[in-house]
Design a protein around this motif. Structure first.
Motif, short mmCIF file in Angstrom:
data_model
loop_
_atom_site.label_atom_id
_atom_site.label_comp_id
_atom_site.label_asym_id
_atom_site.label_seq_id
_atom_site.Cartn_x
_atom_site.Cartn_y
_atom_site.Cartn_z
N SER A 37 0.59 0.95 -2.02
CA SER A 37 1.74 1.28 -1.17
C SER A 37 3.00 1.46 -2.00
O SER A 37 3.11 0.95 -3.11
CB SER A 37 1.99 0.16 -0.15
OG SER A 37 0.90 0.02 0.72
N THR A 38 3.95 2.19 -1.44
CA THR A 38 5.27 2.35 -2.04
C THR A 38 6.31 1.98 -0.99
O THR A 38 6.03 2.02 0.21
CB THR A 38 5.52 3.79 -2.52
OG1 THR A 38 5.41 4.68 -1.41
CG2 THR A 38 4.53 4.20 -3.60
N GLU A 40 10.64 2.36 0.11
CA GLU A 40 11.92 3.01 -0.13
C GLU A 40 12.90 2.52 0.93
O GLU A 40 12.51 2.15 2.03
CB GLU A 40 11.81 4.53 -0.09
CG GLU A 40 11.37 5.09 1.25
CD GLU A 40 11.28 6.60 1.24
OE1 GLU A 40 12.27 7.26 0.89
OE2 GLU A 40 10.21 7.11 1.58
N ARG A 63 -0.75 -8.02 -4.45
CA ARG A 63 -0.30 -7.19 -3.32
C ARG A 63 -1.00 -7.54 -2.01
O ARG A 63 -0.56 -7.10 -0.96
CB ARG A 63 -0.46 -5.72 -3.65
CG ARG A 63 0.59 -5.25 -4.68
CD ARG A 63 0.54 -3.76 -4.81
NE ARG A 63 1.61 -3.28 -5.67
CZ ARG A 63 2.29 -2.18 -5.43
NH1 ARG A 63 2.03 -1.44 -4.39
NH2 ARG A 63 3.23 -1.79 -6.25
N THR A 92 5.23 3.22 2.64
CA THR A 92 4.18 4.23 2.76
C THR A 92 2.89 3.63 2.23
O THR A 92 2.82 3.20 1.07
CB THR A 92 4.53 5.51 1.96
OG1 THR A 92 5.79 6.00 2.43
CG2 THR A 92 3.47 6.58 2.14
N SER A 94 -1.28 3.35 1.31
CA SER A 94 -2.11 4.09 0.36
C SER A 94 -2.71 5.36 0.98
O SER A 94 -3.05 6.29 0.25
CB SER A 94 -3.23 3.19 -0.18
OG SER A 94 -4.03 2.73 0.90
#
Length: 116
Positions: A37-38, A40, A63, A92, A94
C-alpha cells in the motif's frame, strides 16, 4: 475523532491504525495488512485552495499491523501560516483501491522558530 492540532516549528505526528469494520459496537476490527500500500495526504485551506502542504508517511516495519504514521517536520510546520486547515489522508491498497482514511480539520497554532 479528536480535534487535530499542531504548532508552527514543531514536529507533527499522527499514527493511524487501519482496521476492518467490526460487527460489534465499540470493538475494534482486525488490522488491515498494508503490504504493497501507499499513502498520501496534505493540509489545505479549502477544496479550491491551490496551496497544499504535503504530509510524509512511514509504515510500520510489520505492515500487517495496519499502522502508518503521517508527519510534518518542524521546518514544514514553520512554513504553514497559522490557522485552520483541512487534513485529508488517503491510502491506496496493493490492488489499486483508494480509501479515504481521514478528512478532518487541523489547527496550526502560532509558534516561534528555534534559535540557531
Amino acid at each position: 475523532m479528536a480535534t487535530l492540532s499542531s504548532t508552527q516549528w514543531t514536529t507533527f505526528e499522527l499514527p493511524i491504525t487501519v482496521r476492518q469494520p467490526s460487527e460489534l459496537s465499540g470493538v475494534p476490527g482486525t488490522p488491515v495488512d498494508l503490504t504493497g500500500s501507499t499513502a498520501e495526504g496534505c493540509l489545505f485551506k479549502g477544496f479550491t485552495a491551490t496551496e497544499r502542504y504535503l504530509l510524509t508517511f512511514e509504515f510500520a516495519s510489520d505492515r500487517t499491523t495496519g499502522t502508518v504514521t503521517a508527519s510534518l517536520e518542524p521546518e514544514q510546520t514553520g512554513a504553514i501560516p497559522y490557522g485552520d486547515y483541512l487534513c485529508q489522508i488517503k491510502i491506496t491498497g496493493s490492488l489499486g483501491r483508494v480509501q479515504l482514511l481521514l478528512n478532518e480539520t487541523i489547527t496550526i497554532a502560532p509558534g516561534r522558530p528555534p534559535h540557531a
